[in-house]
Design a protein around this motif. Structure first.
Motif, mmCIF file in Angstrom:
data_model
loop_
_atom_site.group_PDB
_atom_site.id
_atom_site.type_symbol
_atom_site.label_atom_id
_atom_site.label_comp_id
_atom_site.label_asym_id
_atom_site.label_seq_id
_atom_site.Cartn_x
_atom_site.Cartn_y
_atom_site.Cartn_z
ATOM 1 N N VAL A 280 0.855 -1.193 0.000
ATOM 2 C CA VAL A 280 0.000 0.000 0.000
ATOM 3 C C VAL A 280 0.888 1.239 0.000
ATOM 4 O O VAL A 280 1.638 1.476 0.950
ATOM 5 N N ARG A 281 0.796 2.065 -1.069
ATOM 6 C CA ARG A 281 1.579 3.302 -1.182
ATOM 7 C C ARG A 281 0.695 4.543 -1.203
ATOM 8 O O ARG A 281 1.198 5.646 -1.036
ATOM 9 N N ASN A 282 -0.583 4.372 -1.432
ATOM 10 C CA ASN A 282 -1.484 5.522 -1.511
ATOM 11 C C ASN A 282 -1.422 6.309 -0.199
ATOM 12 O O ASN A 282 -1.801 5.801 0.860
ATOM 13 N N PRO A 283 -0.941 7.554 -0.231
ATOM 14 C CA PRO A 283 -0.784 8.330 1.012
ATOM 15 C C PRO A 283 -2.078 8.470 1.803
ATOM 16 O O PRO A 283 -2.049 8.550 3.034
ATOM 17 N N ALA A 284 -3.230 8.504 1.111
ATOM 18 C CA ALA A 284 -4.507 8.653 1.801
ATOM 19 C C ALA A 284 -4.815 7.454 2.693
ATOM 20 O O ALA A 284 -5.651 7.545 3.604
ATOM 21 N N LYS A 285 -4.143 6.318 2.422
ATOM 22 C CA LYS A 285 -4.373 5.107 3.212
ATOM 23 C C LYS A 285 -3.288 4.864 4.253
ATOM 24 O O LYS A 285 -3.267 3.801 4.883
ATOM 25 N N LEU A 286 -2.396 5.820 4.434
ATOM 26 C CA LEU A 286 -1.265 5.624 5.349
ATOM 27 C C LEU A 286 -1.322 6.568 6.543
ATOM 28 O O LEU A 286 -0.309 6.901 7.138
ATOM 29 N N THR A 287 -2.523 6.971 6.911
ATOM 30 C CA THR A 287 -2.664 7.925 8.012
ATOM 31 C C THR A 287 -2.666 7.243 9.375
ATOM 32 O O THR A 287 -2.581 7.926 10.401
ATOM 33 N N ARG A 288 -2.757 5.908 9.412
ATOM 34 C CA ARG A 288 -2.823 5.192 10.692
ATOM 35 C C ARG A 288 -1.663 4.221 10.873
ATOM 36 O O ARG A 288 -1.820 3.170 11.482
ATOM 37 N N VAL A 289 -0.526 4.566 10.319
ATOM 38 C CA VAL A 289 0.616 3.651 10.404
ATOM 39 C C VAL A 289 1.709 4.170 11.339
ATOM 40 O O VAL A 289 2.764 3.552 11.465
ATOM 41 N N GLU A 290 1.461 5.290 11.988
ATOM 42 C CA GLU A 290 2.440 5.826 12.935
ATOM 43 C C GLU A 290 2.061 5.509 14.384
ATOM 44 O O GLU A 290 2.873 5.642 15.283
ATOM 45 N N SER A 291 0.816 5.103 14.616
ATOM 46 C CA SER A 291 0.374 4.769 15.972
ATOM 47 C C SER A 291 -0.633 3.626 15.920
ATOM 48 O O SER A 291 -1.264 3.391 14.876
ATOM 49 N N GLU A 292 -0.791 2.922 17.039
ATOM 50 C CA GLU A 292 -1.671 1.755 17.089
ATOM 51 C C GLU A 292 -3.136 2.157 17.064
ATOM 52 O O GLU A 292 -3.522 3.173 17.663
ATOM 53 N N THR A 293 -3.947 1.352 16.374
ATOM 54 C CA THR A 293 -5.390 1.533 16.371
ATOM 55 C C THR A 293 -6.013 0.467 17.257
ATOM 56 O O THR A 293 -5.839 -0.727 16.997
ATOM 57 N N PRO A 294 -6.714 0.838 18.320
ATOM 58 C CA PRO A 294 -7.318 -0.174 19.194
ATOM 59 C C PRO A 294 -8.513 -0.840 18.542
ATOM 60 O O PRO A 294 -9.367 -0.174 17.964
ATOM 61 N N LEU A 295 -8.546 -2.164 18.594
ATOM 62 C CA LEU A 295 -9.632 -2.948 18.029
ATOM 63 C C LEU A 295 -10.191 -3.885 19.088
ATOM 64 O O LEU A 295 -9.516 -4.182 20.082
ATOM 65 N N ALA A 296 -11.414 -4.355 18.887
ATOM 66 C CA ALA A 296 -12.034 -5.260 19.860
ATOM 67 C C ALA A 296 -13.104 -6.096 19.185
ATOM 68 O O ALA A 296 -13.701 -5.670 18.199
ATOM 69 N N VAL A 297 -13.351 -7.289 19.718
ATOM 70 C CA VAL A 297 -14.417 -8.140 19.182
ATOM 71 C C VAL A 297 -15.520 -8.345 20.205
ATOM 72 O O VAL A 297 -16.508 -9.041 19.927
ATOM 73 N N ARG A 298 -15.383 -7.755 21.376
ATOM 74 C CA ARG A 298 -16.417 -7.915 22.419
ATOM 75 C C ARG A 298 -16.763 -6.555 23.029
ATOM 76 O O ARG A 298 -15.992 -5.643 22.976
#
Length: 298
Positions: A280-298
């Motif tokens: 992935v090189r598209n700059p618009a898709k690289l805005t969340r690669v400098e810090s962790e994104t919290p995810l959850a399934v519950r």
């Protein structure tokens, strides 16, 4: 802040926010669109009479699913006009995501591309059932179908995905080993070493979005992929480096050119060899690669 803390609607939304974001992202493959869906969910949630809601978590998931379905149908038109291959927006994720094997697999670039081949309703049903273990009755309320119809949709979607997902689960350590071998071969310009780690039928998919240079079609075959990498490296003006990271719960490389972020490279591994490369090189898709994104399934 004290007013918000005393607001039951806000407290409930905040408590389930990571779950709702994960549901939307799994359905859309876009963090930006997932955030928009959460905003739309919030605007609807604050108008709800909480006294009439028996299960607030289920109700929030239902709103998020419906808004994601609306967004997914609108995104179809954007993707049809997209320049080159479309890849999901990569997220740098915390270690606990990688430890949840099922969640990490569902978030992998390879499986999310498979989910792209499902219809919007099939994708919603598959994600809610297989990833979040939500009951058929709750899914039926979310997608506007009967529980019996949802069971049939879930069965078809599972068959479709199973036919296209890796036949054997691969551990994170195996993926890291293959990625390290790939990186070593590329950095030393070792053609045979690269061919040894690439499966003969390997597929390279690159997403530049028409903004950054990238192959406009998938490149298939180890020799073609190797030639493209080495040919491209010879043309690069500057120093490329790759730093191991965890993207979408799976080992990946953060690629920099002269210290500036250039892209994210994720892989799919089967039988200790790489069968898929996703850059992935598209700059618009690289805005969340400098810090962790919290995810959850519950």
């Amino acid at each position: 802040m004290s007013d918000h803390a005393a607001d039951p609607a806000t407290e409930t939304f905040v408590a389930h926010r990571n779950l709702l974001f994960t549901v939307a992202y799994e359905m859309l493959g876009s963090a930006a669109d997932a955030e928009d869906v959460l905003q739309e969910t919030w605007l609807r949630w604050v108008k709800v009479d909480l006294a009439q809601v028996r299960d607030q978590r289920a109700y929030l998931v239902r709103i998020t699913t419906r808004q994601s379905l609306n967004r997914l149908r609108a995104m179809k038109r954007r993707k049809e006009a997209y320049v080159g291959p479309w890849l999901p927006e990569p997220l740098v994720t915390a270690p606990d995501v990688a430890e949840d094997v099922e969640l990490a697999e569902s978030l992998s670039m390879a499986l999310m591309l498979v989910l792209e081949t499902l219809s919007p309703t099939e994708r919603a049903v598959f994600v809610l059932r297989e990833v979040f273990d939500i009951s058929y009755d709750e899914i039926a309320a979310a997608v506007g179908k009967s529980p019996a119809a949802v069971r049939q949709i879930a069965y078809r979607a599972r068959q479709h995905v199973d036919a296209r997902r890796p036949r054997q689960a691969v551990s994170a350590s195996e993926t890291r080993a293959a990625l390290a071998s790939f990186q070593r071969a590329v950095e030393t310009m070792d053609l045979q070493g690269l061919l040894d780690v690439l499966a003969p039928e390997v597929v390279l998919v690159a997403d530049g979005g028409g903004v950054k240079h990238a192959a406009l079609r998938p490149v298939i075959g180890a020799e073609k992929v190797a030639r493209m990498f080495f040919g491209g490296l010879r043309k690069v003006e500057g120093t490329l480096t790759g730093e191991p990271t965890v993207v979408n719960g799976n080992p990946a490389l953060a690629v920099r050119l002269d210290g500036e972020f250039d892209g994210v490279l994720a892989i799919r591994v089967e039988g200790a060899r790489i069968t898929g490369l996703y850059y992935v090189r598209n700059p618009a898709k690289l805005t969340r690669v400098e810090s962790e994104t919290p995810l959850a399934v519950r």
